[in-house]
Design a protein around this motif. Sequence first.
Motif, PDB file in Angstrom:
ATOM      1  N   PHE A   1      -4.768 -29.036 122.858  1.00  0.00           N
ATOM      2  CA  PHE A   1      -3.412 -28.527 122.710  1.00  0.00           C
ATOM      3  C   PHE A   1      -3.320 -27.334 121.766  1.00  0.00           C
ATOM      4  O   PHE A   1      -2.221 -26.840 121.504  1.00  0.00           O
ATOM      5  N   ASN A   2      -4.471 -26.884 121.279  1.00  0.00           N
ATOM      6  CA  ASN A   2      -4.490 -25.597 120.576  1.00  0.00           C
ATOM      7  C   ASN A   2      -4.341 -24.441 121.555  1.00  0.00           C
ATOM      8  O   ASN A   2      -4.120 -23.296 121.142  1.00  0.00           O
ATOM      9  N   TYR A   3      -4.462 -24.754 122.832  1.00  0.00           N
ATOM     10  CA  TYR A   3      -4.374 -23.738 123.892  1.00  0.00           C
ATOM     11  C   TYR A   3      -3.118 -24.005 124.724  1.00  0.00           C
ATOM     12  O   TYR A   3      -2.941 -25.091 125.274  1.00  0.00           O
TER      13      TYR A   3
ATOM     14  N   PHE B   1      -4.401 -46.532 132.520  1.00  0.00           N
ATOM     15  CA  PHE B   1      -4.289 -45.378 131.631  1.00  0.00           C
ATOM     16  C   PHE B   1      -3.666 -45.768 130.292  1.00  0.00           C
ATOM     17  O   PHE B   1      -4.130 -45.355 129.222  1.00  0.00           O
ATOM     18  N   ILE B   2      -2.621 -46.608 130.317  1.00  0.00           N
ATOM     19  CA  ILE B   2      -1.953 -47.022 129.087  1.00  0.00           C
ATOM     20  C   ILE B   2      -2.908 -47.802 128.179  1.00  0.00           C
ATOM     21  O   ILE B   2      -2.990 -47.553 126.967  1.00  0.00           O
ATOM     22  N   VAL B   3      -3.637 -48.751 128.761  1.00  0.00           N
ATOM     23  CA  VAL B   3      -4.560 -49.569 127.966  1.00  0.00           C
ATOM     24  C   VAL B   3      -5.662 -48.695 127.360  1.00  0.00           C
ATOM     25  O   VAL B   3      -5.984 -48.811 126.173  1.00  0.00           O
ATOM     26  N   SER B   4      -6.232 -47.816 128.164  1.00  0.00           N
ATOM     27  CA  SER B   4      -7.314 -46.958 127.656  1.00  0.00           C
ATOM     28  C   SER B   4      -6.802 -45.973 126.608  1.00  0.00           C
ATOM     29  O   SER B   4      -7.496 -45.672 125.626  1.00  0.00           O
ATOM     30  N   PHE B   5      -5.579 -45.494 126.772  1.00  0.00           N
ATOM     31  CA  PHE B   5      -4.993 -44.584 125.781  1.00  0.00           C
ATOM     32  C   PHE B   5      -4.745 -45.315 124.472  1.00  0.00           C
ATOM     33  O   PHE B   5      -5.024 -44.794 123.381  1.00  0.00           O
ATOM     34  N   ALA B   6      -4.225 -46.548 124.555  1.00  0.00           N
ATOM     35  CA  ALA B   6      -3.964 -47.329 123.348  1.00  0.00           C
ATOM     36  C   ALA B   6      -5.249 -47.630 122.585  1.00  0.00           C
ATOM     37  O   ALA B   6      -5.254 -47.692 121.349  1.00  0.00           O
TER      38      ALA B   6
ATOM     39  N   ILE C   1      -1.627 -30.719 117.953  1.00  0.00           N
ATOM     40  CA  ILE C   1      -2.077 -32.033 117.511  1.00  0.00           C
ATOM     41  C   ILE C   1      -3.090 -32.629 118.489  1.00  0.00           C
ATOM     42  O   ILE C   1      -3.079 -32.304 119.683  1.00  0.00           O
ATOM     43  N   VAL C   2      -3.958 -33.485 117.981  1.00  0.00           N
ATOM     44  CA  VAL C   2      -4.909 -34.183 118.855  1.00  0.00           C
ATOM     45  C   VAL C   2      -4.150 -35.169 119.736  1.00  0.00           C
ATOM     46  O   VAL C   2      -3.220 -35.840 119.285  1.00  0.00           O
ATOM     47  N   TRP C   3      -4.534 -35.250 120.993  1.00  0.00           N
ATOM     48  CA  TRP C   3      -3.818 -36.036 122.001  1.00  0.00           C
ATOM     49  C   TRP C   3      -3.595 -37.485 121.565  1.00  0.00           C
ATOM     50  O   TRP C   3      -2.486 -38.022 121.639  1.00  0.00           O
ATOM     51  N   TYR C   4      -4.632 -38.137 121.060  1.00  0.00           N
ATOM     52  CA  TYR C   4      -4.523 -39.545 120.689  1.00  0.00           C
ATOM     53  C   TYR C   4      -3.674 -39.759 119.436  1.00  0.00           C
ATOM     54  O   TYR C   4      -3.307 -40.889 119.122  1.00  0.00           O
ATOM     55  N   ASN C   5      -3.373 -38.696 118.726  1.00  0.00           N
ATOM     56  CA  ASN C   5      -2.557 -38.825 117.521  1.00  0.00           C
ATOM     57  C   ASN C   5      -1.060 -38.719 117.800  1.00  0.00           C
ATOM     58  O   ASN C   5      -0.254 -38.819 116.879  1.00  0.00           O
TER      59      ASN C   5
ATOM     60  N   LEU D   1       2.528 -43.323 123.703  1.00  0.00           N
ATOM     61  CA  LEU D   1       2.331 -44.677 124.210  1.00  0.00           C
ATOM     62  C   LEU D   1       3.665 -45.312 124.579  1.00  0.00           C
ATOM     63  O   LEU D   1       3.787 -45.973 125.624  1.00  0.00           O
ATOM     64  N   ALA D   2       4.686 -45.104 123.748  1.00  0.00           N
ATOM     65  CA  ALA D   2       6.020 -45.637 124.048  1.00  0.00           C
ATOM     66  C   ALA D   2       6.584 -44.989 125.306  1.00  0.00           C
ATOM     67  O   ALA D   2       7.206 -45.649 126.148  1.00  0.00           O
TER      68      ALA D   2
END
Length: 324
Positions: free
Chosen positions: A101-103, A234-239, A164-168, A173-174
């Motif tokens: 997301f820096n791009y 996707f939700i479980v793996s993202f969490a 920001i980093v995607w997982y942060n 998630l909500a």
Amino acid sequence: MSYTPQTDLWLERSRLDGMMLGAASYGGFFFLTVQAATALVRRPRYGGKIARHRVVLLFYILITFMLGTVGFAANARYTEMIWIDLRDAPGGPAALINDEFNYKINVLALTCYYIMEWFMQVLLLHRCFVIWDWARCVTIPMITLYIAMIAMSIIVLIEASTGIVWYNINIELAYLCIEVGLTVIYTILTANRLLVIRNQMKQIMPEYDSSTYDIVVLVVVESAVLYSVFAIIFIVSFALHSNVSNLCFLSISHVQGIAQLLIIIRVARGRTYTHEWSTRVAAAPTSVAFSGTVFDTSNVEATLEQHDVQSHAPIEVNVSICTT
């Protein structure tokens, strides 16, 4: 002996494989978009009428396809940047994936897919509201969830634009849970409503052919399962901050679009059991008077076609009871 630099190879593989899955799902999305648009401008088989409000559906197909195409093109371009244009960047491909997301091109892709999701959810909500005759107990909670989904997606986009980093992005998630929850709730409400009406009709007329309701419920459930299973993975793996999410992330919007298009194509082509039902040998029409509110069964097919199901005031209905 070949030299492999120290890097997260599983991260890189998952991102590249996710892009290939995204390309495959986009190919299916493109193919079904063409089929749906073609089906809407043609007269259905068996001499049926062309779907009502086809201009609105054609607009929906066009706008979602355009958004999906821009999003896919942006993701494909950044994939080229990771391994070709910027391959010598500090940290290598792994750093480029983590800091995507820096791009701004990635923010553009995410924005297109989120707006695409808004349109797809509107179509689901409209179906549900019409089948429930715009009952407030259904419309108010569903609209509230929809507004919350849009608000969260906007917050996600604002945070993403800061690099920001995607997982942060915790609110992501909500957002995903509400989005999938809307689809699941829509499926339960729609299927339950139709099944209740079907049972009521069979109680009034034991020989009543309920295949129209059965096929509508089947279509609704099939389309929801296709997307929901993929989204839950996707939700479980993202969490869990798992790289498995990279396999789903670039395809999830295409999969939801495919699920919607399958319904549109099936209805526009008249692929229901209505033709089969109408050609059976039937007894002479029987006049049946209902003293309460009647749900017009002919509108079930219309609902699936362009969501025109209504509840009517007490009327006298002529019903052809099929004999076997």
